[in-house]
Write a protein that holds these residues in place. Structure first.
Motif, PDB file in Angstrom:
ATOM      1  N   ASP A  37       0.817  -1.217   0.000  1.00  0.00           N
ATOM      2  CA  ASP A  37       0.000   0.000   0.000  1.00  0.00           C
ATOM      3  C   ASP A  37       0.847   1.262   0.000  1.00  0.00           C
ATOM      4  O   ASP A  37       0.387   2.327  -0.421  1.00  0.00           O
ATOM      5  N   LEU A  38       2.080   1.154   0.465  1.00  0.00           N
ATOM      6  CA  LEU A  38       2.949   2.329   0.517  1.00  0.00           C
ATOM      7  C   LEU A  38       3.364   2.810  -0.873  1.00  0.00           C
ATOM      8  O   LEU A  38       3.830   3.936  -1.032  1.00  0.00           O
ATOM      9  N   GLU A  39       3.177   1.954  -1.871  1.00  0.00           N
ATOM     10  CA  GLU A  39       3.487   2.342  -3.243  1.00  0.00           C
ATOM     11  C   GLU A  39       2.416   3.257  -3.827  1.00  0.00           C
ATOM     12  O   GLU A  39       2.656   3.943  -4.811  1.00  0.00           O
ATOM     13  N   ASP A  40       1.225   3.262  -3.208  1.00  0.00           N
ATOM     14  CA  ASP A  40       0.115   4.087  -3.681  1.00  0.00           C
ATOM     15  C   ASP A  40       0.129   5.425  -2.938  1.00  0.00           C
ATOM     16  O   ASP A  40      -0.620   5.651  -1.990  1.00  0.00           O
ATOM     17  N   VAL A  41       0.996   6.305  -3.371  1.00  0.00           N
ATOM     18  CA  VAL A  41       1.187   7.598  -2.719  1.00  0.00           C
ATOM     19  C   VAL A  41      -0.097   8.421  -2.762  1.00  0.00           C
ATOM     20  O   VAL A  41      -0.426   9.127  -1.807  1.00  0.00           O
ATOM     21  N   ASP A  42      -0.861   8.307  -3.840  1.00  0.00           N
ATOM     22  CA  ASP A  42      -2.116   9.060  -3.951  1.00  0.00           C
ATOM     23  C   ASP A  42      -3.107   8.640  -2.867  1.00  0.00           C
ATOM     24  O   ASP A  42      -3.832   9.478  -2.329  1.00  0.00           O
ATOM     25  N   HIS A  43      -3.140   7.352  -2.537  1.00  0.00           N
ATOM     26  CA  HIS A  43      -4.032   6.868  -1.470  1.00  0.00           C
ATOM     27  C   HIS A  43      -3.664   7.502  -0.135  1.00  0.00           C
ATOM     28  O   HIS A  43      -4.528   7.995   0.592  1.00  0.00           O
ATOM     29  N   LEU A  44      -2.374   7.512   0.190  1.00  0.00           N
ATOM     30  CA  LEU A  44      -1.940   8.134   1.442  1.00  0.00           C
ATOM     31  C   LEU A  44      -2.248   9.628   1.451  1.00  0.00           C
ATOM     32  O   LEU A  44      -2.696  10.175   2.464  1.00  0.00           O
ATOM     33  N   GLN A  45      -2.013  10.286   0.331  1.00  0.00           N
ATOM     34  CA  GLN A  45      -2.257  11.717   0.244  1.00  0.00           C
ATOM     35  C   GLN A  45      -3.740  12.023   0.452  1.00  0.00           C
ATOM     36  O   GLN A  45      -4.094  12.960   1.189  1.00  0.00           O
ATOM     37  N   THR A  46      -4.603  11.238  -0.151  1.00  0.00           N
ATOM     38  CA  THR A  46      -6.041  11.441  -0.004  1.00  0.00           C
ATOM     39  C   THR A  46      -6.512  11.084   1.401  1.00  0.00           C
ATOM     40  O   THR A  46      -7.254  11.850   2.027  1.00  0.00           O
ATOM     41  N   THR A  47      -6.083   9.946   1.905  1.00  0.00           N
ATOM     42  CA  THR A  47      -6.537   9.484   3.211  1.00  0.00           C
ATOM     43  C   THR A  47      -6.180  10.463   4.317  1.00  0.00           C
ATOM     44  O   THR A  47      -7.016  10.804   5.157  1.00  0.00           O
ATOM     45  N   PHE A  48      -4.944  10.919   4.339  1.00  0.00           N
ATOM     46  CA  PHE A  48      -4.498  11.789   5.415  1.00  0.00           C
ATOM     47  C   PHE A  48      -4.568  13.281   5.045  1.00  0.00           C
ATOM     48  O   PHE A  48      -4.115  14.132   5.800  1.00  0.00           O
ATOM     49  N   ARG A  49      -5.155  13.572   3.874  1.00  0.00           N
ATOM     50  CA  ARG A  49      -5.368  14.951   3.408  1.00  0.00           C
ATOM     51  C   ARG A  49      -4.082  15.781   3.462  1.00  0.00           C
ATOM     52  O   ARG A  49      -4.023  16.846   4.074  1.00  0.00           O
ATOM     53  N   ILE A  50      -3.079  15.278   2.806  1.00  0.00           N
ATOM     54  CA  ILE A  50      -1.785  15.954   2.754  1.00  0.00           C
ATOM     55  C   ILE A  50      -1.697  16.697   1.432  1.00  0.00           C
ATOM     56  O   ILE A  50      -1.987  16.145   0.374  1.00  0.00           O
ATOM     57  N   GLN A  51      -1.283  17.945   1.502  1.00  0.00           N
ATOM     58  CA  GLN A  51      -1.341  18.819   0.332  1.00  0.00           C
ATOM     59  C   GLN A  51      -0.297  18.535  -0.742  1.00  0.00           C
ATOM     60  O   GLN A  51      -0.588  18.634  -1.924  1.00  0.00           O
TER      61      GLN A  51
END
Length: 99
Positions: free
Chosen positions: A59-73
Motif C-alpha cells: 500500500d505504501l506504493e500508492d502515494v495518492d491513497h496516502l495523500q487522499t486518506t491523510f489529506r496531505i497537500q
C-alpha cells in the motif's frame, strides 16, 4: 427480533504503537494497531485528525491513497510519511512477525 446480522465480534490482544515525529515540513502523531484482523494489515490512525487506513508494504506504493486518506497537500510530505511507514509497517504477516 434482531435488527441486524452480526458479521463478526472479535476480541484480541493487540500491540499498539503511538509515535509522534516531525519532518522539515510538518508534525505527525500516529497510532498503529498491529492486529491479526484485516488480513494482518496494521490499522494506522492519525491522532490529529482521526483519519485512518489499513496499510501493508504494498500500500505504501500508492502515494495518492496516502495523500487522499491523510489529506496531505503536497507529494514531498507524503513521501516523508512513506519513509516512516516503511520502518513501521511489517513486511511479513503480523501473526508471524509480532507474536
Amino acid at each position: 427480533m434482531e435488527v441486524f446480522d452480526k458479521l463478526y465480534d472479535e476480541h484480541e490482544r493487540v500491540k499498539v504503537r503511538f509515535v509522534g515525529f516531525t519532518t522539515n515540513h510538518a508534525r505527525y502523531d500516529f497510532g498503529i494497531v498491529y492486529t491479526n484482523m484485516f488480513f494482518g494489515k496494521p490499522l494506522v490512525v492519525c491522532m490529529q485528525t482521526g483519519r485512518s487506513t489499513l496499510l501493508d508494504p504494498n500500500d505504501l506504493e500508492d502515494v495518492d491513497h496516502l495523500q487522499t486518506t491523510f489529506r496531505i497537500q503536497d507529494k514531498e510530505r507524503v513521501l516523508d510519511l512513506v519513509e516512516f511507514f516503511k520502518d513501521a509497517i511489517p513486511g511479513v504477516p503480523f501473526n508471524t512477525q509480532y507474536e
